[in-house]
Scaffold this motif. Structure first.
Motif, short mmCIF file in Angstrom:
data_model
loop_
_atom_site.label_atom_id
_atom_site.label_comp_id
_atom_site.label_asym_id
_atom_site.label_seq_id
_atom_site.Cartn_x
_atom_site.Cartn_y
_atom_site.Cartn_z
N GLN A 1 0.84 -1.21 0.00
CA GLN A 1 0.00 0.00 0.00
C GLN A 1 0.87 1.26 0.00
O GLN A 1 0.54 2.25 -0.66
N TYR A 2 1.98 1.21 0.72
CA TYR A 2 2.88 2.36 0.78
C TYR A 2 3.51 2.62 -0.59
O TYR A 2 3.60 3.76 -1.03
N VAL A 3 3.93 1.55 -1.27
CA VAL A 3 4.48 1.69 -2.62
C VAL A 3 3.43 2.29 -3.55
O VAL A 3 3.71 3.23 -4.30
N SER A 4 2.20 1.78 -3.48
CA SER A 4 1.13 2.29 -4.34
C SER A 4 0.84 3.76 -4.06
O SER A 4 0.61 4.55 -4.98
N GLU A 5 0.86 4.15 -2.79
CA GLU A 5 0.61 5.54 -2.43
C GLU A 5 1.75 6.45 -2.92
O GLU A 5 1.48 7.51 -3.47
N TYR A 6 2.98 6.03 -2.75
CA TYR A 6 4.11 6.82 -3.26
C TYR A 6 4.01 6.96 -4.78
O TYR A 6 4.28 8.02 -5.33
N ARG A 7 3.63 5.89 -5.44
CA ARG A 7 3.48 5.93 -6.89
C ARG A 7 2.36 6.88 -7.30
O ARG A 7 2.51 7.68 -8.22
N ARG A 8 1.23 6.82 -6.60
CA ARG A 8 0.09 7.69 -6.90
C ARG A 8 0.48 9.16 -6.75
O ARG A 8 0.06 10.00 -7.53
N ARG A 9 1.33 9.47 -5.79
CA ARG A 9 1.77 10.85 -5.55
C ARG A 9 2.90 11.29 -6.48
O ARG A 9 3.36 12.42 -6.39
N GLY A 10 3.38 10.37 -7.31
CA GLY A 10 4.47 10.70 -8.23
C GLY A 10 5.83 10.71 -7.55
O GLY A 10 6.77 11.33 -8.05
N LEU A 11 5.96 10.02 -6.42
CA LEU A 11 7.20 10.01 -5.65
C LEU A 11 8.01 8.72 -5.84
O LEU A 11 9.04 8.56 -5.21
N PHE A 12 7.50 7.82 -6.67
CA PHE A 12 8.14 6.53 -6.88
C PHE A 12 8.57 6.45 -8.35
O PHE A 12 7.95 7.09 -9.21
N PRO A 13 9.60 5.70 -8.66
CA PRO A 13 10.04 5.60 -10.07
C PRO A 13 8.90 5.17 -11.00
O PRO A 13 8.03 4.38 -10.62
N GLU A 14 8.94 5.69 -12.21
CA GLU A 14 7.95 5.30 -13.22
C GLU A 14 8.18 3.83 -13.58
O GLU A 14 9.32 3.41 -13.78
N PRO A 15 7.12 3.05 -13.63
CA PRO A 15 7.30 1.63 -14.02
C PRO A 15 7.74 1.54 -15.48
O PRO A 15 7.44 2.43 -16.29
N MET A 16 8.45 0.48 -15.78
CA MET A 16 8.87 0.30 -17.17
C MET A 16 7.72 -0.22 -18.03
O MET A 16 7.74 -0.07 -19.23
N GLN A 17 6.70 -0.79 -17.37
CA GLN A 17 5.55 -1.33 -18.09
C GLN A 17 4.37 -1.42 -17.13
O GLN A 17 4.54 -1.68 -15.95
N LEU A 18 3.19 -1.19 -17.68
CA LEU A 18 1.97 -1.41 -16.92
C LEU A 18 1.27 -2.63 -17.50
O LEU A 18 0.93 -2.65 -18.67
N LEU A 19 1.10 -3.65 -16.68
CA LEU A 19 0.42 -4.87 -17.09
C LEU A 19 -0.98 -4.89 -16.48
O LEU A 19 -1.27 -4.10 -15.57
#
Length: 162
Positions: A120-138
């Motif tokens: 959940q923490y990874v997902s929240e950081y990603r939602r806020r734009g604070l986590f690296p961009e994924p190389m692919q969305l599956l």
């Protein structure tokens, strides 16, 4: 047969396949579809051909592609010069091809484990734009290069210690 040689040639093929998939034009067949059998018969000659083909697309390389090329070089540097030849490989190289491909990528659960966080923490950081961009969305979610997450963690720890 030299197990290390089978491992390295299998890994080289996997890294090259991922790199090619990222930069080749859509109509260009994948590295593995062209070279999977050839590398088993003539490994050195095939790696040289793969390297030339990839460098034709060097103008499309960004940071992630450069990191993959570095991984490719690291694997070659682990190969003893006398083992860089065209003596056929055991079929075992295919196992190492698939293993290397699987080890290169992480999803949310693996990223959370690396970071010492919850999913959940990874997902929240990603939602806020604070986590690296994924190389692919599956359909199952985002995936990253494992090294992206390791680098991100090292940067966060370095910033925290500064």
């Amino acid at each position: 047969m030299n197990d290390k040689r089978n491992i390295i040639f299998g890994r080289l093929l996997a890294i090259a396949t991922v790199l090619g998939d990222r930069v080749f034009d859509k109509k260009v067949p994948s590295i593995s579809s062209i070279y999977m059998d050839k590398i088993g018969r003539e490994p050195a000659k095939t790696i040289e051909a793969i390297h030339r083909k990839l460098l034709d697309y060097a103008h499309k390389f960004g940071p992630e592609e450069i990191a993959l090329l570095d991984m490719f070089g690291d694997q070659i540097s682990e190969l003893d010069m006398e083992d860089f030849d065209n003596i056929p490989l055991d079929k075992e190289y295919q196992l190492h091809y698939y293993k290397q491909k699987a080890d290169m990528f992480v999803g949310v659960a693996e990223a959370a484990e690396i970071m010492g966080w919850t999913k959940q923490y990874v997902s929240e950081y990603r939602r806020r734009g604070l986590f690296p961009e994924p190389m692919q969305l599956l359909a199952s979610g985002p995936i990253w290069f494992r090294q992206q997450i390791l680098d991100y963690k090292a940067t966060k720890e370095s910033n925290r210690n500064s």
